[in-house]
Each structure stands twice: as structure tokens, then as C-alpha cells.
Enzyme design. Structure first.
Site, PDB file in Angstrom:
ATOM      1  N   ASN A  22       0.881  -1.121   0.343  1.00 14.34           N
ATOM      2  CA  ASN A  22       0.459   0.209   0.049  1.00 14.34           C
ATOM      3  C   ASN A  22       1.160   1.168  -0.365  1.00 14.34           C
ATOM      4  OD1 ASN A  22      -1.523   2.020  -0.345  1.00 14.34           O
ATOM      5  ND2 ASN A  22      -2.522   1.610   2.409  1.00 14.34           N
ATOM      6  N   TRP A  23       0.915   1.636  -1.089  1.00 10.87           N
ATOM      7  CA  TRP A  23       1.945   3.137  -1.426  1.00 10.87           C
ATOM      8  C   TRP A  23       1.379   3.950  -0.767  1.00 10.87           C
ATOM      9  CZ3 TRP A  23       2.781   2.615  -7.113  1.00 10.87           C
ATOM     10  CH2 TRP A  23       3.521   2.512  -7.438  1.00 10.87           C
ATOM     11  N   LYS A  24       0.104   3.969  -0.292  1.00 12.40           N
ATOM     12  CA  LYS A  24      -0.540   5.595   0.435  1.00 12.40           C
ATOM     13  C   LYS A  24      -0.190   6.681  -0.234  1.00 12.40           C
ATOM     14  CE  LYS A  24       0.091   3.004   4.886  1.00 12.40           C
ATOM     15  NZ  LYS A  24       0.157   3.237   6.750  1.00 12.40           N
ATOM     16  N   SER A  80       3.877  -2.049   9.852  1.00  8.39           N
ATOM     17  CA  SER A  80       5.674  -1.864  10.506  1.00  8.39           C
ATOM     18  C   SER A  80       5.904  -4.121   9.104  1.00  8.39           C
ATOM     19  CB  SER A  80       5.648  -1.733  11.854  1.00  8.39           C
ATOM     20  OG  SER A  80       5.403  -0.900  11.615  1.00  8.39           O
ATOM     21  N   HIS A 129      -9.912   0.876   5.127  1.00 11.58           N
ATOM     22  CA  HIS A 129      -7.545   1.140   5.889  1.00 11.58           C
ATOM     23  C   HIS A 129      -8.080   2.438   7.058  1.00 11.58           C
ATOM     24  CE1 HIS A 129      -3.952   2.683   6.863  1.00 11.58           C
ATOM     25  NE2 HIS A 129      -3.707   1.308   6.016  1.00 11.58           N
ATOM     26  N   GLY A 136       2.917   2.116  10.983  1.00  7.54           N
ATOM     27  CA  GLY A 136       4.025   3.061  10.283  1.00  7.54           C
ATOM     28  C   GLY A 136       4.823   3.524  11.414  1.00  7.54           C
ATOM     29  N   GLY A 184       3.016  -1.395   4.437  1.00  7.82           N
ATOM     30  CA  GLY A 184       3.475   0.595   3.906  1.00  7.82           C
ATOM     31  C   GLY A 184       4.671   0.834   3.416  1.00  7.82           C
ATOM     32  N   GLY A 185       5.035   1.072   4.258  1.00  9.18           N
ATOM     33  CA  GLY A 185       6.674   1.882   4.070  1.00  9.18           C
ATOM     34  C   GLY A 185       7.363   0.761   3.765  1.00  9.18           C
ATOM     35  N   GLU A 189      -6.566   4.540   8.100  1.00  9.44           N
ATOM     36  CA  GLU A 189      -6.439   6.430   7.948  1.00  9.44           C
ATOM     37  C   GLU A 189      -7.430   7.131   7.054  1.00  9.44           C
ATOM     38  OE1 GLU A 189      -2.062   5.598   5.841  1.00  9.44           O
ATOM     39  OE2 GLU A 189      -1.834   4.742   7.345  1.00  9.44           O
ATOM     40  N   GLU A 210      -4.575  -4.964  10.654  1.00 12.55           N
ATOM     41  CA  GLU A 210      -3.427  -3.976  10.740  1.00 12.55           C
ATOM     42  C   GLU A 210      -4.041  -3.136  12.521  1.00 12.55           C
ATOM     43  OE1 GLU A 210      -2.612  -2.666   6.760  1.00 12.55           O
ATOM     44  OE2 GLU A 210      -3.628  -1.200   7.403  1.00 12.55           O
TER      45      GLU A 210
END
Ligand code: 13P
Length: 253
Positions: free
Chosen positions: A9-11, A212, A94, A172, A233-234, A96, A166
């Protein structure tokens, strides 16, 4: 046996050039028959990335969508639009989106139904806050989110739903849930699905962990009984790291 589903997930990251280079770099990678590799990219890049990834084993997903087919919803993107350009999956709910964009259990349910109405596979996200974990409310909170997300879906649709657990405190932050804690919640999600459908259906549902995840902790997570993949993500932003995550799926599928 359930597939191992690895989704990046690049966000809200990457220039157009970075996005296209990424796909060009990863699209030739080996993806095992029981592994799926998915990139969840910003809307604006989806058409191009789908074209680029054609013929490869990398699938392109959206990070959210509206639940309506069309209409006066300025700035929104509908499920039929996503399907029409070859998008296969969509992330729904998600944390966010829930925190910053008024996503609720009700809109998550509407979007999940809409995804199936338009031949998209939903990746439905659930997760608890740190306060909820500390108050011992994790399992009840997750149970409530899962039940509401899957309301009014038939067994076939539930079988095809990907559920991503999640924990918000792990996103993150570099704090991964231990594989035991993550697996406990994923096993509970499977039990909740079994209660609303059947054990046979629940046994087929792919449940991912996210928060993470990195190349050096993914193996341990994927080796548990109920974690069938990762939403990352990251560590999904660099092609080399994304490939390592998918390779873990290949090894363990
Ligand atoms: P990180 O892997 O950066 O913690 O993000 C997890 C996530 O939110 C994926 O959807």
C-alpha cells in the site's frame, strides 16, 4: 490451501516517474502459483500501471473508492470506473480513511458490497487502537468491525473477501505486533467468519496482517496458522524490498 497475498500500500507516495519505474522493475518477478502480488497505488496512476503490469503476475489495486456507481460526488471514484480500467482489488476501510475521511463500519459495508457488484476483490481493513488494546477490547472491537463489514454478503462473497488485520498502533511506528498476538487476532477473525457463515467458508478466507511488516519479520508472521499474507506500507515502497516480501510469500505458500 489458502493463497499467500502480499499487498503493498503506497498510500500518498511516489511521483509518476517513480511509480512507473517501480512497476517496470517488479513486473518480471517470479510469483508462485499460490502467491499473489498486489500494488495499491494512488488513483491518478492506476490506468498507466494496469497497462504496464499487463501479462505479469503483479495486480494493481486502488486504495479506496466510493460505493455509488456514479453521480454528484465531486472528486470521488466509483467501483465501475476502477473495473473499467482493469483494477482487480480495492482497499476498503483502511484506518487512515476511518480516521481522516469519515469512513465508518456502514460505509465499509456498502463499499464491500459495491466491490463485489463490480467484480472487484475487497481488501477490508480492521484494527484496534492502542487504548482499545490496553483496555482488553481488541477482540470485541475486531469482531464488531468484521461483522459489520461482512453484513449482507453471501458465503461466496465472504470466501473471496480479503481481510487485513492492521492494529493502528503498529502502522508506520516500527512496532510490529508479535506474530503470536497478530495470529491470535487473525484466528479470532476466522472464528467470527465461521460463526456468521461456516467453518468451511472461514477456512478459505485470506487474512492478512499489516503494521510495520518488513522483509526481516514477514516470514515469522506468515508461518503462523492464520496469517495468510501482509498489507505493507513503508517497506513496499522500494522495488527490492517489495520483491523480498513477495519472495517470502513464494517460499511459504
Ligand atoms: P506500515 O507497513 O508502513 O506500518 O503501514 C501499514 C499499512 O497501513 C498498510 O496498509
Amino acid at each position: 490451501m489458502r493463497n499467500k497475498v502480499i499487498a503493498g500500500n503506497w498510500k500518498m507516495n511516489k511521483s509518476f516517474e517513480e511509480a512507473t519505474q517501480f512497476i517496470d522493475e517488479v513486473k518480471g518477478m517470479e510469483v508462485a502459483a499460490n502467491t499473489e502480488a498486489i500494488v495499491c497505488a494512488p488513483f491518478i496512476y492506476l490506468t498507466n500501471l494496469v497497462e504496464r503490469a499487463k501479462g505479469s503476475n503483479v495486480k494493481i489495486a486502488a486504495q479506496t473508492m466510493h460505493y455509488e456507481e456514479s453521480g454528484a460526488f465531486t472528486g470521488e471514484v466509483s467501483p465501475s470506473m476502477l473495473f473499467s480500467i482493469g483494477v482487480t482489488h480495492v482497499v476498503i476501510g483502511h484506518s487512515e480513511r476511518r480516521e481522516y475521511y469519515n469512513e465508518t463500519d456502514d460505509t465499509v459495508n456498502k463499499k464491500t458490497i459495491a466491490a463485489f457488484d463490480h467484480n472487484l476483490t475487497p481488501i477490508v481493513c480492521v484494527g484496534e487502537t492502542l487504548e482499545q488494546r490496553e483496555a482488553n477490547e481488541t477482540l470485541s472491537h475486531i469482531e464488531s468491525q468484521v461483522k459489520q463489514a461482512l453484513a449482507n454478503l453471501n458465503d461466496d462473497q465472504i470466501t473471496k473477501t480479503i481481510i487485513a488485520y492492521e492494529p493502528i498502533w503498529a502502522i508506520g511506528t516500527g512496532k510490529t505486533a508479535s506474530s503470536e498476538d497478530a495470529n491470535e487476532v487473525c484466528a479470532h477473525i476466522r472464528k467470527v467468519v465461521a460463526d456468521i457463515t461456516s467453518q468451511a467458508t472461514a477456512d478459505k478466507v485470506v487474512i492478512q496482517y499489516g503494521g510495520s511488516v518488513k522483509p526481516d519479520n514477514i516470514d515469522e508472521l506468515l508461518q503462523t496458522s492464520d496469517i495468510d499474507g501482509a498489507l505493507v506500507g513503508g517497506a513496499s515502497l522500494e522495488p527490492a524490498s517489495f520483491k523480498q516480501l513477495v519472495e517470502a510469500g513464494n517460499r511459504l505458500s
